[in-house]
Design a protein around this motif. Structure first.
Motif, mmCIF file in Angstrom:
data_model
loop_
_atom_site.group_PDB
_atom_site.id
_atom_site.type_symbol
_atom_site.label_atom_id
_atom_site.label_comp_id
_atom_site.label_asym_id
_atom_site.label_seq_id
_atom_site.Cartn_x
_atom_site.Cartn_y
_atom_site.Cartn_z
ATOM 1 N N SER A 1 -2.679 10.421 6.553
ATOM 2 C CA SER A 1 -3.672 11.176 5.784
ATOM 3 C C SER A 1 -3.841 12.600 6.314
ATOM 4 C CB SER A 1 -5.021 10.452 5.809
ATOM 5 O OG SER A 1 -5.480 10.311 7.148
ATOM 6 N N ASP B 1 -3.532 3.409 2.454
ATOM 7 C CA ASP B 1 -3.867 2.042 2.040
ATOM 8 C C ASP B 1 -2.798 1.112 2.598
ATOM 9 O OD1 ASP B 1 -4.439 -0.339 0.758
ATOM 10 O OD2 ASP B 1 -3.766 0.345 -1.219
ATOM 11 N N HIS B 2 -3.202 0.138 3.407
ATOM 12 C CA HIS B 2 -2.237 -0.761 4.040
ATOM 13 C C HIS B 2 -1.970 -2.016 3.221
ATOM 14 C CE1 HIS B 2 -1.985 1.460 7.864
ATOM 15 N NE2 HIS B 2 -3.241 1.763 7.612
ATOM 16 N N GLY B 3 -2.692 -2.204 2.126
ATOM 17 C CA GLY B 3 -2.496 -3.402 1.316
ATOM 18 C C GLY B 3 -2.651 -4.644 2.170
ATOM 19 N N GLY C 1 0.846 -1.183 0.000
ATOM 20 C CA GLY C 1 0.000 0.000 0.000
ATOM 21 C C GLY C 1 0.885 1.237 0.000
ATOM 22 N N ASN C 2 0.372 2.321 0.559
ATOM 23 C CA ASN C 2 1.178 3.546 0.677
ATOM 24 C C ASN C 2 1.427 3.884 2.151
ATOM 25 O OD1 ASN C 2 -1.343 4.360 1.507
ATOM 26 N ND2 ASN C 2 -1.507 6.113 0.106
ATOM 27 N N ASP C 3 1.335 2.850 2.991
ATOM 28 C CA ASP C 3 1.502 3.049 4.432
ATOM 29 C C ASP C 3 2.969 3.108 4.850
ATOM 30 O OD1 ASP C 3 1.739 0.389 3.666
ATOM 31 O OD2 ASP C 3 0.841 -0.408 5.513
ATOM 32 N N ASP D 1 -4.553 6.356 11.315
ATOM 33 C CA ASP D 1 -4.557 5.796 9.960
ATOM 34 C C ASP D 1 -4.475 4.277 9.955
ATOM 35 O OD1 ASP D 1 -4.637 8.064 8.035
ATOM 36 O OD2 ASP D 1 -2.857 8.690 9.139
#
Length: 298
Positions: free
Chosen positions: A146, A194-196, A83-85, A249
């Motif tokens: 975020s 987004d943690h995927g 993700g983008n975490d 988040d």
């Protein structure tokens, strides 16, 4: 808060052999300990999986005074979605840059003397091509957020971290528990986090007596507790108490009782051999290849 320590970041790995090569040969870390488990962890240390898994701790030195990586390998799962975490770990090591070049590992210079590379699975590392002057080369872990102010308020106001830097223009902040520890960098991603399925966990230690008060504070402030205070057993080793939280988040945060954890995290001189033996005994890649099948993607 002075007694709190940054300990490690947990990565889920699909290719254990290539991952071990990256950490040992490229970064220059050593195996601190390796453990095999037949069933999932009560605190979801290996993610939401119930089957056989392993944990390998790697670092530049003992976890008593170094920030290290926990590599969790779930047998039968070949890859995880990013993700983008998690935005990267930054470390200072001209040796790692040199090792990457010798190994032909992809490097990209992203600013003067700073090179981006990826561990197997796509996890980003930033290598500063400078002589290692710090006791621990690992400088910071960067997580995506975020709402920067909301996250800073959580980590500083509720978890007691010191704010070292805050840049509203670049939408980033640097926090930590002590000058000589690995720092936590929060960076706004311009939207939802987004943690995927590859999501990790960052761990800190505190006095065991603080754990109930941390849990009580989170309840009082209506913050998320993923795993209420629980004892975790490792066969033949110390039993530790942990509480697992989630920030605004959803980043997973583990607080563990320091006293027992220092006992649990002692370096095992047989760590390298235990990992190598486990990899040699793991025939899952061969089995899947012979049956013309791929490992599961989480």
């Amino acid at each position: 808060m002075a007694a709190r320590r940054a300990l490690h970041f947990v990565f889920k790995v699909g290719d254990r052999a290539r991952t071990a090569r990256f950490y040992r040969e490229l970064l220059g870390m050593r195996v601190l300990r390796h453990e095999e488990f037949e069933e999932g962890c009560k605190a979801s240390c290996n993610g939401p999986y119930d089957g056989k898994w392993s944990k390998t701790m790697v670092g530049f030195g003992p976890e008593d005074n170094h920030f290290v990586a926990e590599l969790t390998y779930n047998y039968g799962i070949g890859e995880y979605r990013l993700g983008n975490d998690f935005l990267g770990i930054t470390l200072v090591s001209s040796q790692a840059v040199s090792n990457a070049r010798k190994m032909g590992w992809p490097l990209k210079e992203v600013s003067s003397g700073v090179f981006e590379t990826e561990a197997p699975g796509g996890y980003k590392f930033y290598l500063e091509d400078k002589e290692q002057l710090r006791h621990d080369p690992v400088w910071k872990v960067t997580l995506g957020v975020s709402d920067l102010q909301k996250s800073v308020s959580y980590w500083s106001g509720l978890l007691g971290m010191k704010i070292y830097e805050k840049d509203e223009g670049k939408q980033r902040a640097l926090l930590g528990y002590a000058d000589n520890q690995c720092k936590l960098e929060l960076k706004a991603v311009g939207g939802a986090v987004d943690h995927g399925t590859a999501f990790g966990r960052i761990a800190f230690s505190c006095a065991k007596d603080e754990l109930p008060s941390i849990e009580a504070l989170m309840k009082k402030e209506n913050q998320k507790i993923l795993t209420p205070l629980v004892s975790l057993d490792t066969p033949g080793k110390a039993t530790v108490q942990v509480v697992i939280l989630a920030d605004p988040d959803g980043h997973e945060i583990c607080f563990v009782g320091d006293e027992a954890f220092r006992e649990l995290s002692k370096v095992d001189p047989n760590g390298d051999k235990l990992l190598d033996d486990a990899m040699a005994a793991d025939n899952s890649d061969k089995w899947f290849a012979e049956h013309n099948r791929k490992k599961v993607s989480a």
